[in-house]
Motif scaffolding. Sequence first.
Motif, PDB file in Angstrom:
ATOM      1  N   VAL A   8       0.854  -1.179   0.000  1.00 35.78           N
ATOM      2  CA  VAL A   8       0.000   0.000   0.000  1.00 35.78           C
ATOM      3  C   VAL A   8       0.892   1.231   0.000  1.00 35.78           C
ATOM      4  N   LEU A   9       0.654   2.145  -0.934  1.00 37.97           N
ATOM      5  CA  LEU A   9       1.449   3.361  -1.021  1.00 37.97           C
ATOM      6  C   LEU A   9       0.739   4.463  -0.253  1.00 37.97           C
ATOM      7  N   THR A  10       1.420   5.023   0.731  1.00 39.52           N
ATOM      8  CA  THR A  10       0.786   5.984   1.623  1.00 39.52           C
ATOM      9  C   THR A  10       1.835   6.925   2.208  1.00 39.52           C
ATOM     10  N   ASP A  11       1.382   8.091   2.650  1.00 38.07           N
ATOM     11  CA  ASP A  11       2.280   8.988   3.372  1.00 38.07           C
ATOM     12  C   ASP A  11       1.907   9.050   4.845  1.00 38.07           C
ATOM     13  N   HIS A  12       1.079   8.113   5.293  1.00 41.47           N
ATOM     14  CA  HIS A  12       0.662   8.069   6.705  1.00 41.47           C
ATOM     15  C   HIS A  12       1.377   6.923   7.410  1.00 41.47           C
ATOM     16  N   PRO A  35       4.220   5.249   7.041  1.00 41.83           N
ATOM     17  CA  PRO A  35       4.606   4.080   6.233  1.00 41.83           C
ATOM     18  C   PRO A  35       5.732   3.293   6.895  1.00 41.83           C
ATOM     19  N   ASP A  36       5.811   2.005   6.537  1.00 41.67           N
ATOM     20  CA  ASP A  36       6.923   1.186   7.009  1.00 41.67           C
ATOM     21  C   ASP A  36       8.237   1.657   6.396  1.00 41.67           C
ATOM     22  N   TYR A  37       8.163   2.078   5.128  1.00 43.90           N
ATOM     23  CA  TYR A  37       9.363   2.457   4.390  1.00 43.90           C
ATOM     24  C   TYR A  37       9.157   3.750   3.612  1.00 43.90           C
ATOM     25  N   VAL A  38      10.240   4.481   3.441  1.00 41.76           N
ATOM     26  CA  VAL A  38      10.340   5.494   2.394  1.00 41.76           C
ATOM     27  C   VAL A  38      11.196   4.874   1.299  1.00 41.76           C
ATOM     28  N   VAL A  39      10.646   4.805   0.090  1.00 42.08           N
ATOM     29  CA  VAL A  39      11.358   4.174  -1.027  1.00 42.08           C
ATOM     30  C   VAL A  39      11.650   5.239  -2.077  1.00 42.08           C
ATOM     31  N   LEU A  40      12.920   5.464  -2.309  1.00 39.41           N
ATOM     32  CA  LEU A  40      13.356   6.477  -3.278  1.00 39.41           C
ATOM     33  C   LEU A  40      13.833   5.799  -4.553  1.00 39.41           C
ATOM     34  N   ARG A  65      10.832  13.955   6.786  1.00 41.27           N
ATOM     35  CA  ARG A  65       9.996  13.937   7.999  1.00 41.27           C
ATOM     36  C   ARG A  65       9.526  12.529   8.343  1.00 41.27           C
ATOM     37  N   LEU A  66       9.193  11.741   7.327  1.00 38.77           N
ATOM     38  CA  LEU A  66       8.740  10.366   7.581  1.00 38.77           C
ATOM     39  C   LEU A  66       9.881   9.500   8.105  1.00 38.77           C
ATOM     40  N   GLY A  96      10.501  10.240  11.487  1.00 42.52           N
ATOM     41  CA  GLY A  96       9.410   9.703  12.299  1.00 42.52           C
ATOM     42  C   GLY A  96       9.457   8.198  12.479  1.00 42.52           C
ATOM     43  N   GLY A  97      10.444   7.545  11.856  1.00 48.14           N
ATOM     44  CA  GLY A  97      10.602   6.109  12.075  1.00 48.14           C
ATOM     45  C   GLY A  97      10.542   5.230  10.848  1.00 48.14           C
ATOM     46  N   ALA A  98      10.196   5.784   9.675  1.00 48.39           N
ATOM     47  CA  ALA A  98      10.164   4.966   8.458  1.00 48.39           C
ATOM     48  C   ALA A  98      11.579   4.551   8.074  1.00 48.39           C
ATOM     49  N   ARG A  99      11.713   3.351   7.561  1.00 44.48           N
ATOM     50  CA  ARG A  99      13.013   2.849   7.121  1.00 44.48           C
ATOM     51  C   ARG A  99      13.282   3.370   5.704  1.00 44.48           C
ATOM     52  N   PHE A 100      14.544   3.661   5.414  1.00 42.93           N
ATOM     53  CA  PHE A 100      14.917   4.332   4.167  1.00 42.93           C
ATOM     54  C   PHE A 100      15.496   3.311   3.175  1.00 42.93           C
ATOM     55  N   ILE A 101      14.815   3.137   2.053  1.00 41.98           N
ATOM     56  CA  ILE A 101      15.227   2.215   1.001  1.00 41.98           C
ATOM     57  C   ILE A 101      15.423   3.000  -0.295  1.00 41.98           C
ATOM     58  N   CYS A 102      16.436   2.635  -1.062  1.00 34.25           N
ATOM     59  CA  CYS A 102      16.709   3.313  -2.323  1.00 34.25           C
ATOM     60  C   CYS A 102      16.927   2.264  -3.412  1.00 34.25           C
ATOM     61  N   THR A 103      16.385   2.514  -4.602  1.00 33.15           N
ATOM     62  CA  THR A 103      16.480   1.516  -5.666  1.00 33.15           C
ATOM     63  C   THR A 103      17.907   1.325  -6.143  1.00 33.15           C
TER      64      THR A 103
END
Length: 259
Positions: free
Chosen positions: A110-114, A116-121, A137-138, A141-148
């Motif tokens: 599910v793609l959301t800005d509320h 989220p488990d991850y921020v995917v760049l 900000r996400l 706030g605790g979202a894990r950072f993933i990059c392609t």
Amino acid sequence: MAERKPIESWLTDMDGVLIHEGTPIPGADAFIKRLRESGKPFLVLTNNSIYTPRDLQARLSRMGLDVPVDNIWTSALATAKFLDDQRPGGTAYVIGEAGLTTALHDIGYVLTDHEPDYVVLGETRTYSFEAMTKAVRLINGGARFICTNPDETGPSTEGPLPATGAVAALITKATGKKPYFAGKPNPLMMRTGLNAIGAHSETSAMIGDRMDTDVLAGLEAGMQTFLVLTGLTTVEDTEQFPYRPTRTVDSIADLVDLV
């Protein structure tokens, strides 16, 4: 040195190996044709997460390169496979294009800005300050950072463009959090690709035009590596690296007879 096993499957980068700025590189059509006739498993890989495999299949077809959809592996697909293994059915805030959002939808994300488990760049030609601010900000706030992928620049007809790695560095500077990169040179992208075609690293080869992504990824995944000089790397450039490709050739045309 131990004798190398015969090459039974091939992985090849796309930009700089098969095509360059929208035109096929001489020999690419013959190489793909020989691969298809041989029946050997193969994948065309790209760190670019903008396009879906179907988009890329159509793009290559217009250039005379007949590559089936199932033989295309992108950093977006590698990222989705990683997330599906790590946290099935999760949520993500995504900065990217259809190639990435489609891959994540296909695994049930599910793609959301509320929260989220991850921020995917991923890759996009329209990075916005608003989206990057929200990502910062996400993550804070605790979202894990993933990059392609870690590529800092990408090619265009006008010259180099800032790419995913450059934007990731900005977000890291603002958050203090480094991303996990799913694409090359992470050998994870190679291993998941090999698994997708039922191939083994000991009898596989990687063809690329970059030492820091293609050759390094192939090397760390245990494959033979071929560097072509039709992309970003010159023979002189290779001397800057502490590792070597198995073989350096002028272009993909020099490898047709090896298939």
